[in-house]
Motif scaffolding. Structure first.
Motif, PDB file in Angstrom:
ATOM      1  N   PHE A  18       1.590  15.571  53.682  1.00  0.00           N
ATOM      2  CA  PHE A  18       0.979  15.282  54.985  1.00  0.00           C
ATOM      3  C   PHE A  18       1.855  15.881  56.096  1.00  0.00           C
ATOM      4  CE2 PHE A  18       0.295  12.545  58.678  1.00  0.00           C
ATOM      5  CZ  PHE A  18      -1.093  12.680  58.787  1.00  0.00           C
ATOM      6  N   GLY A  19       1.250  16.606  56.998  1.00  0.00           N
ATOM      7  CA  GLY A  19       1.996  17.142  58.156  1.00  0.00           C
ATOM      8  C   GLY A  19       2.604  18.513  57.905  1.00  0.00           C
ATOM      9  N   THR A  20       3.307  18.710  56.748  1.00  0.00           N
ATOM     10  CA  THR A  20       3.910  20.042  56.510  1.00  0.00           C
ATOM     11  C   THR A  20       2.978  20.922  55.686  1.00  0.00           C
ATOM     12  OG1 THR A  20       4.963  19.541  54.388  1.00  0.00           O
ATOM     13  CG2 THR A  20       6.195  18.952  56.378  1.00  0.00           C
ATOM     14  N   HIS A  21       2.126  20.309  54.876  1.00  0.00           N
ATOM     15  CA  HIS A  21       1.186  21.029  53.997  1.00  0.00           C
ATOM     16  C   HIS A  21       1.880  21.753  52.852  1.00  0.00           C
ATOM     17  CE1 HIS A  21      -1.946  20.015  56.881  1.00  0.00           C
ATOM     18  NE2 HIS A  21      -1.017  20.271  57.794  1.00  0.00           N
ATOM     19  N   ALA A  22       3.139  21.358  52.561  1.00  0.00           N
ATOM     20  CA  ALA A  22       3.869  21.962  51.436  1.00  0.00           C
ATOM     21  C   ALA A  22       3.297  21.438  50.123  1.00  0.00           C
ATOM     22  CB  ALA A  22       5.346  21.600  51.540  1.00  0.00           C
ATOM     23  N   THR A  23       3.119  22.343  49.146  1.00  0.00           N
ATOM     24  CA  THR A  23       2.650  21.925  47.819  1.00  0.00           C
ATOM     25  C   THR A  23       3.861  21.675  46.917  1.00  0.00           C
ATOM     26  OG1 THR A  23       2.634  24.125  46.840  1.00  0.00           O
ATOM     27  CG2 THR A  23       0.655  23.477  48.068  1.00  0.00           C
ATOM     28  N   ALA A  24       3.578  21.424  45.636  1.00  0.00           N
ATOM     29  CA  ALA A  24       4.667  21.186  44.688  1.00  0.00           C
ATOM     30  C   ALA A  24       5.461  22.463  44.401  1.00  0.00           C
ATOM     31  CB  ALA A  24       4.084  20.631  43.383  1.00  0.00           C
ATOM     32  N   LEU A  25       4.916  23.641  44.750  1.00  0.00           N
ATOM     33  CA  LEU A  25       5.611  24.906  44.481  1.00  0.00           C
ATOM     34  C   LEU A  25       6.405  25.324  45.716  1.00  0.00           C
ATOM     35  CD1 LEU A  25       2.667  26.899  42.821  1.00  0.00           C
ATOM     36  CD2 LEU A  25       4.559  25.743  41.667  1.00  0.00           C
ATOM     37  N   PRO A  26       7.683  25.685  45.558  1.00  0.00           N
ATOM     38  CA  PRO A  26       8.471  26.084  46.730  1.00  0.00           C
ATOM     39  C   PRO A  26       7.850  27.290  47.442  1.00  0.00           C
ATOM     40  CG  PRO A  26       9.839  25.983  44.733  1.00  0.00           C
ATOM     41  CD  PRO A  26       8.438  25.766  44.301  1.00  0.00           C
ATOM     42  N   GLY A  27       7.768  27.189  48.769  1.00  0.00           N
ATOM     43  CA  GLY A  27       7.246  28.308  49.561  1.00  0.00           C
ATOM     44  C   GLY A  27       5.731  28.451  49.507  1.00  0.00           C
ATOM     45  N   VAL A  28       5.053  27.487  48.879  1.00  0.00           N
ATOM     46  CA  VAL A  28       3.581  27.561  48.806  1.00  0.00           C
ATOM     47  C   VAL A  28       2.988  26.378  49.564  1.00  0.00           C
ATOM     48  CG1 VAL A  28       1.551  27.579  47.296  1.00  0.00           C
ATOM     49  CG2 VAL A  28       3.653  28.757  46.585  1.00  0.00           C
ATOM     50  N   TYR A  29       2.083  26.667  50.462  1.00  0.00           N
ATOM     51  CA  TYR A  29       1.456  25.660  51.330  1.00  0.00           C
ATOM     52  C   TYR A  29      -0.050  25.681  51.089  1.00  0.00           C
ATOM     53  CZ  TYR A  29       6.037  25.620  53.444  1.00  0.00           C
ATOM     54  OH  TYR A  29       7.385  25.484  53.632  1.00  0.00           O
ATOM     55  N   ALA A  30      -0.728  24.625  51.480  1.00  0.00           N
ATOM     56  CA  ALA A  30      -2.186  24.594  51.275  1.00  0.00           C
ATOM     57  C   ALA A  30      -2.846  23.829  52.417  1.00  0.00           C
ATOM     58  CB  ALA A  30      -2.526  23.936  49.941  1.00  0.00           C
ATOM     59  N   VAL A  31      -4.016  24.301  52.835  1.00  0.00           N
ATOM     60  CA  VAL A  31      -4.708  23.691  53.989  1.00  0.00           C
ATOM     61  C   VAL A  31      -6.220  23.684  53.814  1.00  0.00           C
ATOM     62  CG1 VAL A  31      -2.952  24.398  55.674  1.00  0.00           C
ATOM     63  CG2 VAL A  31      -4.873  25.927  55.203  1.00  0.00           C
ATOM     64  N   GLY A  32      -6.873  22.939  54.669  1.00  0.00           N
ATOM     65  CA  GLY A  32      -8.335  22.966  54.768  1.00  0.00           C
ATOM     66  C   GLY A  32      -9.003  22.231  53.621  1.00  0.00           C
ATOM     67  N   ASP A  33     -10.219  22.664  53.307  1.00  0.00           N
ATOM     68  CA  ASP A  33     -11.052  21.946  52.334  1.00  0.00           C
ATOM     69  C   ASP A  33     -10.413  21.841  50.954  1.00  0.00           C
ATOM     70  OD1 ASP A  33     -12.926  21.692  54.303  1.00  0.00           O
ATOM     71  OD2 ASP A  33     -14.511  22.810  53.293  1.00  0.00           O
ATOM     72  N   ILE A  34      -9.597  22.798  50.567  1.00  0.00           N
ATOM     73  CA  ILE A  34      -9.019  22.752  49.220  1.00  0.00           C
ATOM     74  C   ILE A  34      -8.015  21.590  49.116  1.00  0.00           C
ATOM     75  CG2 ILE A  34      -7.145  24.453  49.646  1.00  0.00           C
ATOM     76  CD1 ILE A  34      -9.139  23.957  46.367  1.00  0.00           C
ATOM     77  N   VAL A  35      -7.601  21.059  50.251  1.00  0.00           N
ATOM     78  CA  VAL A  35      -6.721  19.887  50.258  1.00  0.00           C
ATOM     79  C   VAL A  35      -7.522  18.626  50.599  1.00  0.00           C
ATOM     80  CG1 VAL A  35      -4.733  18.811  51.390  1.00  0.00           C
ATOM     81  CG2 VAL A  35      -4.728  21.273  50.925  1.00  0.00           C
ATOM     82  N   ARG A  36      -8.401  18.734  51.582  1.00  0.00           N
ATOM     83  CA  ARG A  36      -9.128  17.549  52.083  1.00  0.00           C
ATOM     84  C   ARG A  36     -10.400  17.239  51.311  1.00  0.00           C
ATOM     85  NH1 ARG A  36      -7.807  16.020  57.262  1.00  0.00           N
ATOM     86  NH2 ARG A  36      -6.216  17.314  58.226  1.00  0.00           N
ATOM     87  N   GLY A  37     -10.897  18.213  50.512  1.00  0.00           N
ATOM     88  CA  GLY A  37     -12.272  18.124  50.035  1.00  0.00           C
ATOM     89  C   GLY A  37     -13.158  18.612  51.179  1.00  0.00           C
ATOM     90  N   ALA A  38     -14.480  18.736  50.922  1.00  0.00           N
ATOM     91  CA  ALA A  38     -15.369  19.298  51.951  1.00  0.00           C
ATOM     92  C   ALA A  38     -15.177  18.551  53.267  1.00  0.00           C
ATOM     93  CB  ALA A  38     -16.811  19.207  51.483  1.00  0.00           C
ATOM     94  N   SER A  39     -14.801  19.263  54.327  1.00  0.00           N
ATOM     95  CA  SER A  39     -14.451  18.592  55.582  1.00  0.00           C
ATOM     96  C   SER A  39     -15.047  19.369  56.756  1.00  0.00           C
ATOM     97  CB  SER A  39     -12.926  18.490  55.650  1.00  0.00           C
ATOM     98  OG  SER A  39     -12.502  17.915  56.848  1.00  0.00           O
ATOM     99  N   LEU A  40     -14.247  19.589  57.775  1.00  0.00           N
ATOM    100  CA  LEU A  40     -14.760  20.216  58.991  1.00  0.00           C
ATOM    101  C   LEU A  40     -13.877  21.389  59.404  1.00  0.00           C
ATOM    102  CD1 LEU A  40     -15.500  17.071  61.195  1.00  0.00           C
ATOM    103  CD2 LEU A  40     -17.170  18.495  59.999  1.00  0.00           C
ATOM    104  N   VAL A  41     -14.473  22.289  60.151  1.00  0.00           N
ATOM    105  CA  VAL A  41     -13.761  23.463  60.655  1.00  0.00           C
ATOM    106  C   VAL A  41     -12.551  23.037  61.498  1.00  0.00           C
ATOM    107  CG1 VAL A  41     -14.006  25.407  62.257  1.00  0.00           C
ATOM    108  CG2 VAL A  41     -15.805  24.931  60.561  1.00  0.00           C
ATOM    109  N   VAL A  42     -12.760  22.064  62.364  1.00  0.00           N
ATOM    110  CA  VAL A  42     -11.683  21.682  63.287  1.00  0.00           C
ATOM    111  C   VAL A  42     -10.461  21.149  62.522  1.00  0.00           C
ATOM    112  CG1 VAL A  42     -12.637  19.368  63.757  1.00  0.00           C
ATOM    113  CG2 VAL A  42     -11.184  20.445  65.440  1.00  0.00           C
ATOM    114  N   TRP A  43     -10.696  20.467  61.392  1.00  0.00           N
ATOM    115  CA  TRP A  43      -9.564  19.980  60.589  1.00  0.00           C
ATOM    116  C   TRP A  43      -8.857  21.149  59.895  1.00  0.00           C
ATOM    117  CZ3 TRP A  43      -7.327  15.613  61.448  1.00  0.00           C
ATOM    118  CH2 TRP A  43      -8.061  14.494  61.876  1.00  0.00           C
ATOM    119  N   ALA A  44      -9.630  22.130  59.447  1.00  0.00           N
ATOM    120  CA  ALA A  44      -9.013  23.305  58.808  1.00  0.00           C
ATOM    121  C   ALA A  44      -8.136  24.042  59.825  1.00  0.00           C
ATOM    122  CB  ALA A  44     -10.100  24.233  58.257  1.00  0.00           C
TER     123      ALA A  44
END
Ligand SMILES: Cc1cc2nc3c(=O)[nH]c(=O)nc-3n(C[C@H](O)[C@H](O)[C@H](O)COP(=O)(O)OP(=O)(O)OC[C@H]3O[C@@H](n4cnc5c(N)ncnc54)[C@H](O)[C@@H]3O)c2cc1C
Ligand code: SF4
Length: 477
Positions: free
Chosen positions: A427-453
Motif C-alpha cells: 500500500f502506498g509504495t506499490h512495491a511487489t515481492a520482487l526487488p525493483g518491481v512495482y505494480a499498479v491499477g487494475d492488476i492490483v485492485r481488480g477491475a476499478s477506475l481510471v482515476v485510481w490507476a
C-alpha cells in the motif's frame, strides 16, 4: 502506430468535435462532449460555496484542489485553474469525462447534499484542460536533466501512462511495452468514444512520445519478450497490465454464434472509430445494426455495450440484470442516460440458456432478492415457473473481468498474488515481492477506475524514483 501516423491522426481528429456534436444533437444522445461554454463553466464554478469542508476533494482519489480551481474558473483565471488542476492529476480532461462523479467528488458536494444539485465538477475539470490544450498552455515534457536510469513499464493504460509521465519529467529513460497496436489500454479500446473521444487519448500519447517516452507496441510480455528479459534491460519495472480474463456464461447453447464477449464488441467499435478495417464488424458479427440486442451484466461495461448498440442502430436493446436497479453496480447516471436513449432494463432476470445457433433467444429466469449474504448484499433467488424466452440476434456477455495468471504466464513464481489472482503490492509504495518491481491499477485492485490507476501510477513513480536514488547494494536487497 508510428509517431508520424499518430500525429496525423491527432490533427485529423481535431476536426472531429463539430461533426460529433452535430450527430449527437441529431440523435438526441447524451454525449459528454456536448458544448460547455465559458459562461457555463464560470456559472457552475461560481455555485461552489467554498464551504470550507471540501468533501468533494476528500472523495476525489487524487485529492484534487477542487474548490480552488473552481474559484479561479469563476474569476475567469482559467490558466491558473489549469495549472492547479494538472498539479494533482496527470490527465484531468480524461477524468473530467469518465470518472463516475456521482460516486466521487460530485456525490459529496455539500450543495448536492443540501438538495440544490451538485456543482458539475467533472465538466468544469474537462473544460479547463480542453481550453488549456486549445490555448497552447499544455507544455511539452522537457526534463531539466537526462538521467541514465531506465524503467520498463508493462501496460500502456492510464496506470502505466501516468507513471511514464512522472518518471520522464524526472529525466528517467522510460520504455512502455503493450500488446496492443495503440497505447491507452482501456481508454483506447474499452471505453467507447461517445464517453471519451479517442483523439483526447491519442493527444496524450503523442505528448508522452514527443517528450521522449519510448513505446514498444504489439509486444506481448510473456510471449514476444520474457518478463525476465524486461527486468534485465531496466533498472526498475512497473506492471500495469490491467485485468482481461472475462467471466463467462455456462448453460445450454452458451457457445452459439451471435453470443459475444463485451470487450471484443467494444474493441471492434472503437477500432471502427479509428478508421481501422474490422472484418468482424463489417460481417455483422460484432455489429448491432438492425439487431435485437440483449446485454447480460450490470456494471459499467454492460452500460457501455447497451449505449454503443443503440448508437449502431440496433432494432432493440435490452439489458438483463439479476438484481434490481438499486443494487446495480453501474453508475445510476448512466442508467438514466441509457434509458433516455431507448435502452430497456430488465431487472431481476438471469440467463439460464440460449436457443438457436446462431442465437435466436435467451432463456430467462425471473429472480427475486432473498436475504443478505455475508457482505450484506441481498442474494438473487430463482422464482420457479417464471421462465420465458427473450428474442435476440446478438447477445453480449458483460459479466466482469478477472486477472490473468501472470506468475504462470511469465514463469515468475516469486511474483506474489492474492487469493483473487491480483498482484500483491505494498500500500502506498506499490512495491511487489520482487526487488525493483512495482505494480499498479487494475492488476492490483481488480477491475476499478481510471482515476485510481492514475493515482497508483503517480505514487509508484515516486517510489521508483526513491528506489533508483538508493545505493545499488540497498536497492538489490
Ligand atoms: C468497457 C469498460 C468501460 C469502463 N469505463 C470506465 C469509466 O467510464 N470510468 C472509469 O473510471 N473507469 C472505467 N473502466 C475501468 C478502467 O478502464 C480501468 O480501471 C483502467 O483502465 C485500469 O487502468 P490500468 O492502467 O490498470 O489497465 P488497462 O487500462 O487495462 O491497461 C492495461 C494495458 O496493459 C496491456 N497488457 C496487458 N497484458 C500485457 C502483456 N502481457 N504484455 C504487454 N501488454 C499487456 C493491455 O494491452 C492494456 O493496454 C472501464 C472498464 C471497461 C472494461
Ligand atoms: S478526478 Fe474524478 S473524482 Fe477527482 S475531481 Fe476529477 S472528476 Fe471528480
Amino acid at each position: 502506430m508510428s509517431k508520424q501516423k499518430m500525429l496525423q491522426f491527432v490533427s485529423v481528429a481535431k476536426e472531429m468535435p463539430e461533426k460529433r456534436e452535430a450527430e449527437a444533437r441529431a440523435h438526441d444522445f447524451n454525449e459528454i462532449y456536448a458544448e460547455y461554454a465559458d459562461t457555463k463553466a464560470a456559472e457552475q464554478a461560481a455555485r461552489c460555496s467554498q464551504c470550507g469542508v471540501p468533501y468533494c476533494q476528500a472523495h476525489c482519489p487524487l485529492h484534487n484542489n477542487i474548490p480552488d480551481w473552481l474559484r479561479l474558473t469563476a474569476e475567469g483565471r482559467l490558466q491558473e485553474a489549469y495549472e492547479m488542476s494538472q498539479y494533482t492529476n496527470t490527465f484531468p480532461e480524461i477524468c473530467g469525462r469518465i470518472c463516475p462523479q456521482d460516486r466521487l467528488c460530485e456525490g459529496n458536494c455539500v450543495i448536492e447534499q443540501s438538495g440544490h444539485g451538485t456543482v458539475t465538477i467533472g465538466s468544469v475539470e474537462k473544460y479547463i484542460t480542453d481550453t488549456a490544450w486549445d490555448e497552447g498552455w499544455v507544455q511539452p515534457i522537457k526534463p531539466a536533466e537526462e538521467r541514465p536510469e531506465s524503467v520498463g513499464i508493462i501496460g500502456a493504460g492510464p496506470g502505466g501512462l501516468a507513471a511514464a509521465d512522472r518518471l520522464r519529467r524526472a529525466g528517467i529513460q522510460v520504455t512502455v511495452y503493450d500488446r496492443h497496436d495503440r497505447a491507452g489500454g482501456l481508454l483506447t479500446y474499452g471505453i467507447p468514444g461517445f464517453k471519451l473521444e479517442k483523439d483526447v487519448v491519442m493527444r496524450r500519447v503523442a505528448q508522452l512520445e514527443e517528450g521522449g517516452v519510448e513505446f514498444v507496441l504489439n509486444c506481448n510480455v510473456g510471449s514476444d519478450i520474457s518478463f525476465d528479459a524486461i527486468r534485465g534491460k531496466h533498472d526498475a519495472v512497473l506492471i500495469a497490465t490491467g485485468v482481461y480474463k472475462a467471466r463467462d456464461l455456462n448453460g445450454p447453447g452458451a457457445g452459439a454464434a451471435g453470443i459475444v464477449a463485451a470487450l471484443d464488441y467494444l474493441t471492434a467499435s472503437n477500432r471502427v472509430s479509428f478508421g481501422d478495417d474490422v472484418p468482424e464488424y463489417d460481417s455483422g458479427e460484432l455489429n448491432a445494426n438492425g439487431k435485437r440486442v440483449v446485454v447480460i451484466g450490470g456494471g459499467d461495461t454492460a452500460m457501455d455495450c447497451v449505449r454503443t448498440a443503440i448508437r449502431q442502430g440496433a432494432e432493440s436493446v435490452k439489458l438483463l440484470y439479476r438484481r434490481d436497479r438499486a443494487n446495480m453496480p453501474g453508475s445510476q447516471r448512466e442508467v438514466q442516460n441509457a434509458e433516455e436513449e431507448g435502452v430497456e432494463f430488465v431487472w431481476l432476470s438471469a440467463p439460464q440458456g440460449f436457443a438457436g445457433d446462431p442465437v435466436e433467444a435467451v432463456m430467462v429466469q425471473k429472480m427475486r432478492l432473498g436475504p443478505p449474504d455475508a457482505t450484506g448484499r441481498q442474494t438473487p433467488e430463482v422464482i420457479e415457473g417464471a421462465d420465458y424466452a427473450e428474442p435476440a440476434d446478438l447477445v453480449i456477455k458483460a459479466l466482469g473481468f478477472e486477472p490473468e495468471d501472470l506468475p504462470t504466464l511469465w514463469g515468475e513464481e516469486a511474483l506474489e498474488v492474492t487469493r483473487w489472482g491480483t498482484i500483491k503490492a505494498e500500500f502506498g509504495t506499490h512495491a511487489t515481492a520482487l526487488p525493483g518491481v512495482y505494480a499498479v491499477g487494475d492488476i492490483v485492485r481488480g477491475a476499478s477506475l481510471v482515476v485510481w490507476a492514475i493515482r497508483d501510477g503517480r505514487e509508484a513513480a515516486d517510489s521508483i524514483l526513491t528506489y533508483l536514488a538508493q545505493p545499488a547494494s540497498v536497492a538489490a536487497e
